[in-house]
Design a protein around this motif. Structure first.
Motif, mmCIF file in Angstrom:
data_model
loop_
_atom_site.group_PDB
_atom_site.id
_atom_site.type_symbol
_atom_site.label_atom_id
_atom_site.label_comp_id
_atom_site.label_asym_id
_atom_site.label_seq_id
_atom_site.Cartn_x
_atom_site.Cartn_y
_atom_site.Cartn_z
ATOM 1 N N UNK A 142 39.767 47.976 41.683
ATOM 2 C CA UNK A 142 38.753 47.247 40.947
ATOM 3 C C UNK A 142 38.058 48.193 39.982
ATOM 4 N N UNK A 143 37.662 47.653 38.860
ATOM 5 C CA UNK A 143 36.982 48.483 37.864
ATOM 6 C C UNK A 143 35.630 48.983 38.354
ATOM 7 N N UNK A 144 35.238 50.110 37.807
ATOM 8 C CA UNK A 144 33.922 50.684 38.069
ATOM 9 C C UNK A 144 33.155 50.738 36.756
ATOM 10 N N UNK B 14 27.925 41.166 38.497
ATOM 11 C CA UNK B 14 27.719 40.221 39.610
ATOM 12 C C UNK B 14 28.732 39.075 39.580
ATOM 13 N N UNK B 15 29.205 38.726 38.401
ATOM 14 C CA UNK B 15 30.168 37.635 38.257
ATOM 15 C C UNK B 15 31.605 38.089 38.523
ATOM 16 N N UNK B 16 31.783 39.372 38.798
ATOM 17 C CA UNK B 16 33.117 39.923 39.035
ATOM 18 C C UNK B 16 33.132 40.651 40.382
ATOM 19 N N UNK B 17 33.392 39.911 41.465
ATOM 20 C CA UNK B 17 33.392 40.517 42.799
ATOM 21 C C UNK B 17 34.324 41.729 42.864
ATOM 22 N N UNK B 18 33.842 42.742 43.526
ATOM 23 C CA UNK B 18 34.641 43.954 43.688
ATOM 24 C C UNK B 18 34.367 45.018 42.645
ATOM 25 N N UNK C 257 36.375 43.910 31.618
ATOM 26 C CA UNK C 257 36.546 43.905 33.080
ATOM 27 C C UNK C 257 37.757 43.079 33.490
ATOM 28 N N UNK C 258 37.965 41.972 32.816
ATOM 29 C CA UNK C 258 39.150 41.162 33.129
ATOM 30 C C UNK C 258 40.428 41.906 32.816
ATOM 31 N N UNK C 259 40.419 42.630 31.723
ATOM 32 C CA UNK C 259 41.587 43.430 31.354
ATOM 33 C C UNK C 259 41.811 44.567 32.355
ATOM 34 N N UNK C 260 40.714 45.104 32.881
ATOM 35 C CA UNK C 260 40.803 46.209 33.841
ATOM 36 C C UNK C 260 41.171 45.745 35.247
ATOM 37 N N UNK C 261 41.251 44.422 35.440
ATOM 38 C CA UNK C 261 41.733 43.937 36.714
ATOM 39 C C UNK C 261 40.734 43.211 37.582
ATOM 40 N N UNK C 262 39.557 42.944 37.074
ATOM 41 C CA UNK C 262 38.568 42.199 37.862
ATOM 42 C C UNK C 262 38.744 40.713 37.586
ATOM 43 N N UNK C 263 38.640 39.922 38.635
ATOM 44 C CA UNK C 263 38.721 38.487 38.427
ATOM 45 C C UNK C 263 37.363 37.864 38.694
#
Length: 84
Positions: free
Chosen positions: A1-3, A27-31, A77-83
């Protein structure tokens, strides 16, 4: 998950503007983790970013400085792998 790291310093009004945007997106991207660091606590950060704060780093890379575009941060964040 992204940091995500938010680089700030006390008394920075742009930092105060950026903080709720970054917090809302994270907050909208768990993890996704969020760390806030003051550049005043680290000489290397202070020298590198003194004129650029706030700075948002995604996985250690500069994503934005001065102003945070919420939609752009979401896409990063979506590109980095967060859903969402």
């Amino acid at each position: 998950m992204p940091a995500v790291t938010l680089l700030t310093k006390p008394g920075c009004h742009l930092c105060d503007d950026a903080r709720p945007i970054v917090e809302r997106v994270v907050a909208a991207h768990p993890g996704v983790t969020l760390t806030e660091r003051s550049i005043l606590d680290d000489d290397a950060l202070r020298l590198e970013y003194a004129e650029d704060i706030p700075v948002v780093l995604v996985d250690g890379r500069v994503h934005s400085n001065w102003r945070v575009d919420e939609d752009r941060l979401v896409r990063a964040l979506e590109k980095a792998g967060a859903s969402a």
